[in-house]
Design a protein around this motif. Structure first.
Motif, PDB file in Angstrom:
ATOM      1  N   MET A  97     -20.644   1.689  32.644  1.00 30.22           N
ATOM      2  CA  MET A  97     -20.206   2.530  31.517  1.00 30.22           C
ATOM      3  C   MET A  97     -21.267   3.580  31.219  1.00 30.22           C
ATOM      4  SD  MET A  97     -18.439  -0.234  28.948  1.00 30.22           S
ATOM      5  CE  MET A  97     -19.863  -1.269  28.628  1.00 30.22           C
ATOM      6  N   LYS A  98     -20.796   4.661  30.627  1.00 28.49           N
ATOM      7  CA  LYS A  98     -21.694   5.718  30.144  1.00 28.49           C
ATOM      8  C   LYS A  98     -21.412   5.930  28.671  1.00 28.49           C
ATOM      9  CE  LYS A  98     -22.830   8.778  33.955  1.00 28.49           C
ATOM     10  NZ  LYS A  98     -22.574  10.085  34.567  1.00 28.49           N
ATOM     11  N   PHE A  99     -22.421   6.411  27.958  1.00 26.27           N
ATOM     12  CA  PHE A  99     -22.213   6.751  26.548  1.00 26.27           C
ATOM     13  C   PHE A  99     -21.830   8.212  26.457  1.00 26.27           C
ATOM     14  CE2 PHE A  99     -25.170   3.176  26.585  1.00 26.27           C
ATOM     15  CZ  PHE A  99     -24.387   2.265  25.894  1.00 26.27           C
ATOM     16  N   PHE A 100     -20.850   8.479  25.662  1.00 21.67           N
ATOM     17  CA  PHE A 100     -20.261   9.816  25.585  1.00 21.67           C
ATOM     18  C   PHE A 100     -19.964  10.123  24.126  1.00 21.67           C
ATOM     19  CE2 PHE A 100     -15.936  11.948  25.754  1.00 21.67           C
ATOM     20  CZ  PHE A 100     -16.457  13.233  25.912  1.00 21.67           C
ATOM     21  N   ALA A 101     -20.529  11.250  23.643  1.00 20.34           N
ATOM     22  CA  ALA A 101     -20.267  11.651  22.253  1.00 20.34           C
ATOM     23  C   ALA A 101     -18.868  12.239  22.208  1.00 20.34           C
ATOM     24  CB  ALA A 101     -21.306  12.677  21.809  1.00 20.34           C
TER      25      ALA A 101
ATOM     26  N   ASP B 148     -31.649   5.387  20.259  1.00 19.76           N
ATOM     27  CA  ASP B 148     -31.915   4.785  21.581  1.00 19.76           C
ATOM     28  C   ASP B 148     -31.152   5.513  22.675  1.00 19.76           C
ATOM     29  OD1 ASP B 148     -32.589   2.699  19.607  1.00 19.76           O
ATOM     30  OD2 ASP B 148     -32.968   1.467  21.392  1.00 19.76           O
ATOM     31  N   ILE B 149     -29.886   5.835  22.393  1.00 19.43           N
ATOM     32  CA  ILE B 149     -29.063   6.490  23.408  1.00 19.43           C
ATOM     33  C   ILE B 149     -29.606   7.887  23.700  1.00 19.43           C
ATOM     34  CG2 ILE B 149     -26.756   7.388  23.929  1.00 19.43           C
ATOM     35  CD1 ILE B 149     -25.619   5.070  22.219  1.00 19.43           C
TER      36      ILE B 149
ATOM     37  N   LEU C  55     -19.013  10.567  17.655  1.00 19.71           N
ATOM     38  CA  LEU C  55     -19.674   9.256  17.710  1.00 19.71           C
ATOM     39  C   LEU C  55     -19.829   8.870  19.182  1.00 19.71           C
ATOM     40  CD1 LEU C  55     -17.668   7.287  14.985  1.00 19.71           C
ATOM     41  CD2 LEU C  55     -19.988   8.196  14.772  1.00 19.71           C
ATOM     42  N   TRP C  56     -20.850   8.049  19.481  1.00 18.09           N
ATOM     43  CA  TRP C  56     -21.032   7.586  20.864  1.00 18.09           C
ATOM     44  C   TRP C  56     -19.932   6.587  21.226  1.00 18.09           C
ATOM     45  CZ3 TRP C  56     -23.939  10.357  23.806  1.00 18.09           C
ATOM     46  CH2 TRP C  56     -25.095  10.984  23.303  1.00 18.09           C
ATOM     47  N   THR C  57     -19.244   6.854  22.310  1.00 20.42           N
ATOM     48  CA  THR C  57     -18.243   5.897  22.792  1.00 20.42           C
ATOM     49  C   THR C  57     -18.623   5.478  24.210  1.00 20.42           C
ATOM     50  OG1 THR C  57     -16.911   7.687  23.672  1.00 20.42           O
ATOM     51  CG2 THR C  57     -16.352   6.929  21.470  1.00 20.42           C
TER      52      THR C  57
ATOM     53  N   ARG D 155     -27.107   1.544  35.729  1.00 20.50           N
ATOM     54  CA  ARG D 155     -25.994   1.991  34.898  1.00 20.50           C
ATOM     55  C   ARG D 155     -26.460   2.019  33.445  1.00 20.50           C
ATOM     56  NH1 ARG D 155     -24.224   3.683  38.985  1.00 20.50           N
ATOM     57  NH2 ARG D 155     -22.328   3.053  40.082  1.00 20.50           N
ATOM     58  N   GLU D 156     -25.840   2.887  32.639  1.00 26.56           N
ATOM     59  CA  GLU D 156     -26.216   2.922  31.220  1.00 26.56           C
ATOM     60  C   GLU D 156     -25.830   1.615  30.533  1.00 26.56           C
ATOM     61  OE1 GLU D 156     -25.925   7.750  30.616  1.00 26.56           O
ATOM     62  OE2 GLU D 156     -24.863   6.474  29.217  1.00 26.56           O
TER      63      GLU D 156
END
Lengths: 483, 448
Positions: A344-348, A468-469, A355-357, A379-380
Motif C-alpha cells: 500500500m501507499k499513502f495518498f492524500a 510520520d508519513i 486526508l491520508w488514505t 513498501r510503505e
C-alpha cells in the motif's frame, strides 16, 4: 415535536368540535405568537463521555433571533460555552417546516464540549443555560445517556448527522465528529471478554511452532473448511499452529459443532478461541496473538487461500535474517490471477479532503506485468490480510490498534508504528495467496454511515500519523501525491 | 498365496433404482470381480426414505456383497456431505469392518467428496481409484460443459463450453460469484489430491480433466465394462440371428436409445427427419427408445410432440426398455443414432452398439467422435446441425449394402472383457507400490 408545540396541539384538539373553524384559528394564532416571542432549545441526543466531554445534538427554535448564548451546566457548578464549536444543520421541526430565524441559521445543532482538564474529572452535565438578547437567563434540565451504554449505536447516530457532501466536512470532523466519536470509542469498555479455547486434533500439534497463524472469523465461517481443506495438503503446515478467533457471539454454537466435525474430516491440529463478545478485527487478532506460542505470528484473513503448498516456508526462508527487524506481507491475487495486493501507499486523497488514505498500486493488473527487482521489496505499508512478524515485535508494538471502528486502517497503523520503532516494512512477491476480497467485503452493508465510519478512521489515522508519513515520503523521495 | 483382492466399489446409485451409465458400469465391474473370485463389495448410495433402518444409514439389497448407504445432498455446488458424521463415523465404521485394499469410487455426487479423503485418513495404505464419468468437477451445469441457457430464451440451443474458469462459470450462474467457483474448484481438488489413480473412460474426458488441473500421470484411460463373462459367449452365439433380422427388413431401421432430454439431441434428430423428402421418409423407420420426456420443460415437450405429429408414420416412441429386451431391439436396428449436443464421455449406447455389431451415426464431438471412427465403424455429422445429420441418414439410405461392412467393423472394435483385465491390472499395480514401499522400508532399516 417539542413540549410547547404539543401544548398548542392539545389545545387545538380540545377545541375541535365546538365552533370549530373560528376557535381553531384563534388557537393556532396564539400558538404561533408564543413561538415567536420565546426561543427554545430541544436536545435530542445527549451523550456523556465520562472524564472526556459531552456531545449534544437537537433543535434550536429561535424565530426572532433572541438567543445569544448557550452554556452547559455541570454538577460542580462550572459552565461550558457551547456556542464557539456549534455546528448547525437544517432540520425539519414544527409540523414539517424548517424553522429559520432572522439570522437564517438552520434549526438543527450538534456540539461537542470537552470537560475542563483541570479540577474535577468526574463531572456530569446537569442542565443547559440559554442567554437571551434582553439579558434574561433561562436554565433547563438536561438528561443524558452514558457513552458506555451501546457505544456503537451512539457513534452511528452521531455520524448520521454528517452532511453528505460538504467542503466543511473535514473542519466539522476536527471540531465535532472526530473528537466526539474518538472520545466515545476510546472510553468504551475494552475489557477482553471471556475466551473459551478448544484445541482440535491436539495429539498432532507440535510444542514449539515456527509461526502462529491467527485467523479472525466474523459472519461467514465456511471459510474455515476451505482453509483446512487447503492446509491439509501442505506438509509444512505441521510446523506451525493455526488459531481461529470466533469474533461473532451469534455463531458460537454453530461453529463449535462445525469445528468438531471438520476436525475429524481434516486431521490437522487447530485451536479455536470463542469470544463471548464481539471485539472487532484488531481486538480479535490481539486476543489470538495473546494465545499464540509461535516464535512468529502471521495475521491471515479467512478468505485468503494459498496458491501452492509450502508458501509459509517460502515466506520464512525469503525473509530469513530480517525476520526480527521487519514486517512482511505477501503478494495476494484475485481468483482470475490478477493482483489484489502488492503493498500500500499513502495518498492524500482529494475525495477525503486531502486526508491520508491507503491506496493499492498494481491492484487488478495481471501478474505477468510485474517484474520483481528482488525477493523482498520495500513498501510503505502492507495489508493485514497476510502479514508476518515476530511475536515479540507484535507484542512490543502492542498489536493492532483497537481505536479504529469496524476494521479499517489497523494494518497501516501497525506498519507506521513499526517504522517508528525502526522496523522495515516489506513484501515478498514470490509468496502468493489468493484473496477472495469481494466475499468478505460484502458482509458489511455499504450504507452511508459505514462511509462515515471510514472517514472517521481516516481522520483519526491522519491525525496520528501525518508527520510520520510526510517525513517518510521526504526520506524515500516518493511522490507525496499519487499520479 | 491368495491372490484375491478386497475391493470396495462405491457408486452414487444402485442400478436397481436408477440405471444410469455410471451405476451400470460400476455394478458390472463389481459383478465381474466377484465372478473372478475377488472379495468385492458394492457400496451404493440411495435416497429412498422407505428403505431406511432406524439409527443407521446402512441397509441391504438382499444380495450378498452389496450394501446400501442412505445419503442426500441438498448442495450440488461443491459435493460436500452435509452430515459429516456420515463420513467420520459411519463410513469409517464400514471401512474398519470390510478392510478393503482398494476403494474404487465411481462417483462422489450425492455421497460427498469427504468420503474419498476419509479413506486416506482411515488407512494411508488403501489405494484409492476414482472413475470420472462426466465433467461434474469441472462444470456446475450438471457436468455437461455446455453453456447454461437463459430461462427466458428456452428455444436457444445451449452452446458448447471448452474450458471452465471462475469468471466464465459465474456468467452461467447469476447467483454465484467467481469467488464461489474458485472455492469450489479448490475444495474439489483438495479432496482429489488423495486419489492414487483416476480412470477416464475416454481420452477426450481425460484431456479435459488434465487441462483442468489433474496431473497427466494420474489419469488412465479404461473403457467402461459392459460384459460379464457369460454375456460375451451369448453375444457370439446370437450374431447369426442378428444378421438374419436385417435381411428380412425392407425399411431402413434407425434407433435412438437413452434418456430423452435436451442434452441428448432428440430435437436435432427429429428436425433432421423432417428435412428429408416424404419419399425418403417412407423408406425409414425411426424408433425412439427411452423415457424422461415428462421431466423436461414444457417448451421442450411441446417441441418434441410437434415434431412427432409432423413425422407421423415414420417415427415411433417406445419408452423404457430393460437390458433383457436390448439384444432383440438391437437386432432389429440398422443404424444407432447418437445425436447428443453435449460432449458425452463414453456413451453406454455406443458400447452396446459395438457389442451387438450395429453401426452408429453420431455427433462429431467429444467422446462420440472418439469412440466411432468416421467411415470405419460409423458416420459423423456436424454436432447440433440437423441438415448434416439428414445428409448422413440419406447416405445410409442410399448405401444400404455398406451397412454390413460397417457392422462387421464395429463388431470387431468391441473391447469385450478387456476393461475388466485393465481394471484388475491397475489395482494390482497400485498395490505393488505398497509392497515396494514396504520393501524399501526394510532396506532402510537394514542399512541403518
Amino acid at each position: 415535536m417539542g413540549s410547547l408545540n404539543k401544548k398548542a396541539y392539545r389545545r387545538i384538539k380540545k377545541l375541535v368540535g365546538e365552533q370549530r373553524s373560528r376557535r381553531w384559528n384563534i388557537a393556532a394564532r396564539r400558538a404561533a405568537f408564543r413561538l415567536k416571542i420565546r426561543p427554545s432549545v430541544k436536545p435530542k441526543h445527549v451523550v456523556h463521555i465520562a472524564g472526556q466531554g459531552v456531545y449534544v445534538s437537537g433543535n434550536i427554535i429561535d424565530l426572532k433571533g433572541k438567543l445569544t448564548g448557550l452554556e452547559l451546566l455541570l454538577d460542580d457548578g462550572q459552565c461550558l460555552d457551547l456556542m464557539p464549536n456549534m455546528v448547525r444543520f437544517s432540520s425539519n421541526t414544527l409540523f414539517g417546516i424548517s424553522a429559520r430565524g432572522p439570522n437564517q441559521l438552520p434549526a438543527g445543532f450538534s456540539v461537542y464540549a470537552k470537560y475542563p482538564k483541570d479540577g474535577n474529572t468526574s463531572c456530569e452535565p446537569v442542565g443547559l443555560r440559554l442567554r437571551l438578547r434582553n439579558g434574561k437567563v433561562i436554565d433547563q434540565k438536561l438528561t443524558w445517556t452514558d457513552s458506555n451504554n451501546q457505544p456503537l449505536q451512539h457513534v452511528q447516530k452521531i455520524l448520521a448527522k454528517v452532511p453528505a457532501e460538504s467542503d466543511a466536512k473535514r473542519d466539522m470532523f476536527d471540531t465535532l465528529f472526530g473528537p466526539a466519536v474518538q472520545a466515545i470509542w476510546q472510553s468504551r469498555d475494552v475489557q477482553w471478554p471471556t475466551v473459551e479455547e478448544q484445541h482440535y486434533n491436539k495429539q498432532l500439534a507440535i510444542a514449539e511452532p515456527d509461526v502462529s497463524i491467527i485467523v479472525p472469523i466474523y459472519g461467514r465461517y465456511d471459510f474455515i473448511e476451505y482453509q483446512l481443506s487447503s492446509f491439509i495438503r501442505d506438509p509444512d503446515m505441521g510446523r506451525h499452529e493455526l488459531i481461529y478467533v470466533i469474533d461473532d457471539p451469534r455463531l458460537l454454537a454453530e461453529v463449535r459443532m462445525s469445528c468438531d466435525a471438520l476436525s475429524r474430516i481434516y486431521p490437522i491440529p487447530f485451536r479455536v478461541l470463542f469470544l463471548e463478545r464481539n471485539m472487532g478485527y484488531a481486538g480479535a487478532n490481539n486476543i489470538g496473538v495473546s494465545h499464540a506460542r509461535g516464535v512468529n505470528v502471521l495475521l491471515l484473513n479467512s478468505d485468503v487461500m494459498p496458491a501452492a503448498p509450502g508458501w509459509l516456508r517460502l515466506m520464512l526462508d525469503t525473509v530469513g535474517d530480517s525476520l526480527a527487524t521487519s514486517i512482511t506481507g505477501a503478494r495476494l491475487l484475485y481468483e482470475d490471477s490478477t493482483v489484489q495486493h502488492d503493498g500500500m501507499k499513502f495518498f492524500a486523497s482529494p475525495f477525503m479532503n486531502d486526508l491520508w488514505t491507503n491506496i493499492h498500486p498494481g491492484k487488478g493488473m495481471p501478474l505477468d506485468v510485474f517484474h520483481d527487482e528482488a525477493s523482498l521489496v520495500p513498501r510503505e505499508a502492507v495489508t493485514g490480510a497476510c502479514l508476518l512478524m515476530t511475536r515479540e515485535n507484535y507484542t512490543s508494538l502492542q498489536g493492532l490498534n483497537e481505536q479504529y471502528i469496524l476494521g479499517d486502517f489497523e494494518d497501516s497503523d501497525l506498519c507506521l508504528a513499526a517504522r517508528r520503532q525502526g522496523l522495515t516494512v516489506q513484501l515478498a512477491p514470490a509468496v502468493q495467496l489468493f484473496h477472495l476480497e469481494r466475499l468478505s467485503q460484502s458482509l458489511v452493508a455499504a450504507d452511508r454511515w459505514k462511509q462515515e465510519v471510514t472517514y472517521f478512521n481516516c481522520w483519526q489515522h491522519h491525525g496520528k500519523w501525518h508527520s510520520d508519513i510526510v517525513s517518510m515520503k521526504q526520506e524515500t523521495q516518493l511522490e507525496v501525491a499519487y499520479g | 498365496m491368495d491372490n484375491s483382492l478386497r475391493i470396495l466399489t462405491v457408486s452414487h446409485g444402485h442400478p436397481d433404482f436408477n440405471a444410469g451409465g455410471a451405476e451400470i458400469a460400476s455394478y458390472r465391474l463389481h459383478e465381474a470381480l466377484k465372478a473372478d473370485g475377488h472379495a468385492s463389495v458394492y457400496f451404493a448410495r440411495h435416497g429412498e426414505t422407505d428403505l431406511i433402518h432406524g439409527g443407521t444409514p446402512f441397509g441391504g439389497t438382499g444380495r450378498p456383497g452389496e450394501v446400501l448407504f442412505y445419503s442426500t445432498m441438498p448442495d450440488w455446488f461443491r459435493f460436500s456431505q452435509p452430515d459429516k458424521a456420515r463420513v467420520w463415523r459411519d463410513f469409517r465404521e464400514f471401512l474398519s469392518k470390510q478392510k478393503p485394499q482398494v476403494v474404487h469410487f465411481h462417483h462422489y455426487f450425492q455421497l460427498g467428496l469427504e468420503l474419498i479423503s476419509e479413506v486416506r485418513n482411515f488407512d494411508p495404505s488403501i489405494k484409492i481409484v476414482v472413475t470420472l464419468h462426466e465433467y461434474m468437477a469441472i462444470c456446475n451445469n450438471e457436468g455437461q460443459m455446455v453453456k447454461r441457457v437463459d430461462d427466458a430464451k428456452p428455444t436457444a440451443q445451449p452452446m458448447l463450453c471448452h474450458e471452465s474458469s471462475p469468471s466464465s462459470c459465474s456468467r452461467c450462474f447469476a447467483n454465484k460469484t467467481p469467488q464461489d467457483f474458485f472455492l469450489r474448484k479448490q475444495f474439489i481438488q483438495s479432496h482429489f489430491d488423495v486419489v492414487d489413480q483416476f480412470i477416464a473412460p475416454s481420452h477426450f474426458l481425460a484431456k479435459r480433466y488434465i487441462d483442468w488441473g489433474i496431473k497427466e500421470s494420474r489419469v488412465t484411460v479404461i473403457e467402461n465394462l459392459l460384459d460379464t463373462e457369460d454375456e460375451s459367449k451369448q453375444v457370439n452365439a446370437e450374431k447369426g440371428t442378428i444378421e438374419k433380422a436385417i435381411d428380412t427388413n425392407d425399411r431402413l431401421n434407425l434407433a435412438f436409445f437413452g434418456q430423452i432430454n435436451r442434452f441428448k439431441g432428440i430435437d436435432v434428430l427429429l428436425k433432421a427427419m423432417r428435412l428429408l423428402s416424404k419419399q425418403d421418409r417412407e423408406k425409414i423407420n425411426l424408433s425412439i427408445n427411452g423415457s424422461g420426456l415428462e421431466h423436461q420443460s414444457q417448451h421442450f415437450q411441446q417441441l418434441v410432440k410437434k415434431h412427432f405429429a409432423a413425422l407421423n408414420g415414420s417415427v415411433s416412441l417406445r419408452g423404457r426398455y430393460t437390458s433383457e429386451e436390448l439384444p432383440s431391439m438391437m437386432a432389429a436396428t440398422d443404424w444407432v443414432i447418437v445425436p447428443s449436443v453435449w460432449w458425452e464421455n463414453s456413451p453406454v449406447v455406443i458400447l452396446e452398439a459395438k457389442k451387438y455389431g450395429v453401426p452408429v451415426i453420431c455427433s462429431d464431438i467429444g467422446g462420440m467422435a472418439e469412440k466411432i471412427t468416421h467411415g470405419e465403424t460409423g458416420r459423423h455429422f456436424s454436432a447440433r446441425r440437423e441438415e448434416s445429420l439428414a445428409e448422413q441418414i440419406l447416405w445410409a439410405l442410399n448405401n444400404r449394402a455398406e451397412q454390413r461392412v460397417y457392422a462387421s467393423r464395429i463388431s470387431n472394435s468391441y473391447s469385450g472383457r478387456d476393461p475388466y483385465h485393465q481394471h484388475l491390472e491397475l489395482y494390482q499395480s497400485l498395490l505393488r507400490e505398497n509392497d515396494n514401499a514396504a520393501v524399501s522400508h526394510i532396506h532402510l532399516a537394514h542399512s541403518a
